[in-house]
Design an enzyme around this catalytic site. Structure first.
Site, PDB file in Angstrom:
ATOM      1  N   THR A  52      29.515 137.039  54.609  1.00  0.00           N
ATOM      2  CA  THR A  52      30.404 136.180  53.845  1.00  0.00           C
ATOM      3  C   THR A  52      30.657 134.943  54.694  1.00  0.00           C
ATOM      4  O   THR A  52      30.907 135.044  55.907  1.00  0.00           O
ATOM      5  CB  THR A  52      31.700 136.898  53.391  1.00  0.00           C
ATOM      6  OG1 THR A  52      32.486 135.977  52.648  1.00  0.00           O
ATOM      7  CG2 THR A  52      32.509 137.435  54.551  1.00  0.00           C
ATOM      8  N   GLU A  53      30.519 133.754  54.089  1.00  0.00           N
ATOM      9  CA  GLU A  53      30.382 132.532  54.872  1.00  0.00           C
ATOM     10  C   GLU A  53      31.652 132.147  55.634  1.00  0.00           C
ATOM     11  O   GLU A  53      31.615 131.287  56.497  1.00  0.00           O
ATOM     12  CB  GLU A  53      29.885 131.371  54.007  1.00  0.00           C
ATOM     13  CG  GLU A  53      30.718 131.030  52.789  1.00  0.00           C
ATOM     14  CD  GLU A  53      30.192 131.694  51.527  1.00  0.00           C
ATOM     15  OE1 GLU A  53      29.662 132.830  51.610  1.00  0.00           O
ATOM     16  OE2 GLU A  53      30.316 131.085  50.444  1.00  0.00           O
ATOM     17  N   ASN A  54      32.767 132.808  55.310  1.00  0.00           N
ATOM     18  CA  ASN A  54      33.975 132.532  56.079  1.00  0.00           C
ATOM     19  C   ASN A  54      34.044 133.348  57.368  1.00  0.00           C
ATOM     20  O   ASN A  54      35.107 133.414  57.979  1.00  0.00           O
ATOM     21  CB  ASN A  54      35.228 132.757  55.214  1.00  0.00           C
ATOM     22  CG  ASN A  54      35.266 134.137  54.610  1.00  0.00           C
ATOM     23  OD1 ASN A  54      34.291 134.606  54.040  1.00  0.00           O
ATOM     24  ND2 ASN A  54      36.398 134.805  54.733  1.00  0.00           N
ATOM     25  N   SER A  93      28.473 130.604  61.250  1.00  0.00           N
ATOM     26  CA  SER A  93      28.205 131.202  59.948  1.00  0.00           C
ATOM     27  C   SER A  93      27.157 130.394  59.183  1.00  0.00           C
ATOM     28  O   SER A  93      26.267 130.952  58.540  1.00  0.00           O
ATOM     29  CB  SER A  93      29.494 131.284  59.142  1.00  0.00           C
ATOM     30  OG  SER A  93      29.263 131.974  57.928  1.00  0.00           O
TER      31      SER A  93
END
Lengths: 224, 236
Positions: A52-54, A93
């Site tokens: 998840t990009e966070n 990320s």
């Protein structure tokens, strides 16, 4: 979830169908909406690692308790971290994304064009608040892009079209589309049917597609 | 002796000036430095350019700063989130400008700013409306756009633990933009739930080395945006 008039696959069945095509050991980023449901359908004997990009690799399902408000996914919903997970900052990320380290991304769509153009961030309405998030980075950096979406809009308008009328997220980026009616590949010749949902035939899908649909490869000689 | 502790959030944000560019850590509520933002509202600086992934929610934290009319421009990737009503109203009435940046490009522009790299090429946004006005260049048979580095006068950051030197560790996905923002600001201001003497953080576990941090203030029990929003809280 069962709607009497629904034809083809449910949202969960669409997600399950997508998961069948994800190779064992893949690092996968899931978009918001139906793509999120893919995580619940990992086929027996396979293991996927969700990004998840966070800032989390090894995203697990929603917590059974209240969870931690600082352990969330890109949709800002609370999630868990699986054993073997890792946290990292935003630049790292997107190194994973932009640098081609994420194997596959499953996204929703407003429109997909027959050349693989994807529009999924804005309807371009005047006065609307534009919001892009990580979608453009994902389609530019991840090798394989799957789209999972209802075949048409709520009003019955085709979402698979000759060319997108909404602003693009990325040009020529989509590899395969999973809808409630069919699985469709984006090929140099355009949309090619790969699989029909139970109870649906070619003509039914073609009528609801805004561009020419090529028949399944193994059928094509018979049709000709 | 190096000791970057200050005694209060008020003291920590005292020199933020009108017209400053302020990076604010956080993705949604994860990592949002609410107490520093509230101190900045009390302090009064205005005409700020704020860099954050979002625009806050409810009427607390970043959304409260925007609502107070202190933000003339937002640089962000996703200004719409659940319970986000303050920014959309000000944006639509033309009182707050928006520079919309793809999320990975935003992170890398900040990273580049902190690393002394003035600009870089990326494939993100090529062939989309967000490419407009950017220089395009073909490298190795693929098209890229030029993106410029982003720096700030101040960064406001929330950490889990800080030592007196400014070494930081974070809580889970609250880390997000904070480590790169810490590198890209002239003055990086950190609120930490726990502050320990040097040696209190294993050097192998330091996420942000202290060289990137200027001030530390302890906020032992930071408020959570979702809790405040659920309570209907409004700041001030």
């Amino acid at each position: 979830m069962t709607v009497p008039s629904a034809i083809g696959l449910s949202r969960d069945e669409m997600a399950e169908r997508v998961a069948l095509d994800i190779p064992d050991g893949s690092y996968v980023n899931l978009g918001i909406g139906i793509p999120e449901l893919v995580a619940a359908h990992v086929p027996e004997g396979r293991e996927f690692i969700y990004h998840t990009e966070n800032g989390l690799l090894g995203m697990g399902p929603a917590p059974e308790d209240a969870g931690d408000p600082e352990l969330i996914n890109a949709g800002k919903r609370r999630v868990t971290a699986v054993a073997g997970a890792s946290f990292f900052h935003h630049a790292d990320s997107f190194v994973m994304i932009r640098g081609g380290h994420i194997d596959l991304c499953v996204l929703g769509a407003l429109q997909v064009a027959q050349n693989g153009d994807l529009a999924n961030w804005s309807t371009g309405e005047p006065g609307a608040i534009p919001a892009v998030g990580g979608a453009m980075d994902l389609v530019a950096g991840v090798e394989t892009i799957f789209v999972v979406t209802q075949h048409t809009t709520r009003n019955g308008e085709p979402k698979l079209v000759e060319s997108c009328t909404y602003p693009l997220t990325g040009p020529g980026v989509v590899d395969r589309i999973y809808t409630n009616l069919a699985v469709i590949d984006v090929t140099p010749d355009g949309f090619r049917l790969a699989e029909l949902s139970p109870g649906v035939d070619f003509e039914y899908v073609q009528e609801r597609t805004g561009a020419q649909l090529l028949p399944m490869s193994r059928m094509s000689s018979a049709v000709v | 002796m190096i000791d970057k502790r200050v005694s209060s959030v008020e003291e920590a944000v005292a020199d933020i000036f009108d017209g400053a560019t302020v990076m604010v850590g956080g993705f949604g509520e994860a990592g949002s430095p609410i107490e520093l933002l509230h101190a900045l509202i009390d302090q009064g600086a205005t005409d700020l350019t704020v860099v954050n992934n979002n625009t806050g929610s409810g009427e607390v934290g970043l959304a409260a700063l925007i609502r107070a009319g202190r933000v003339s421009k937002m640089i962000c990737s996703y200004p719409r989130t659940l319970n986000s009503t303050v920014f959309p109203e000000l944006y639509q009435s033309g009182r707050t400008a928006l520079d919309l940046v793809p999320q990975g490009t935003l992170a890398e522009r900040i990273r580049a700013g902190g690393a002394g790299i003035p600009a870089f090429y990326t494939a993100t946004s090529v062939g989309t409306p967000l490419e407009v006005g950017k220089e395009r260049r073909e490298i190795g048979g693929r098209d890229y756009v030029l993106e410029y580095a982003l720096t700030a006068d101040f960064a406001l950051i929330k950490a889990k633990v800080a030592d007196y030197h400014g070494n930081l560790i974070f809580n889970k996905t609250a880390r997000n933009y904070s480590p790169v923002m810490a590198t890209a600001a002239d003055a990086t201001i950190v609120q930490a739930s726990e502050v320990v003497p040097p040696g209190g953080i294993d050097p192998e576990c330091v996420v942000t080395p202290g060289i990137f941090v200027d001030r530390i203030v302890i906020v032992a029990e930071p408020a959570l945006e979702s809790t405040l929003v659920a309570q209907g809280a409004s700041y001030p």
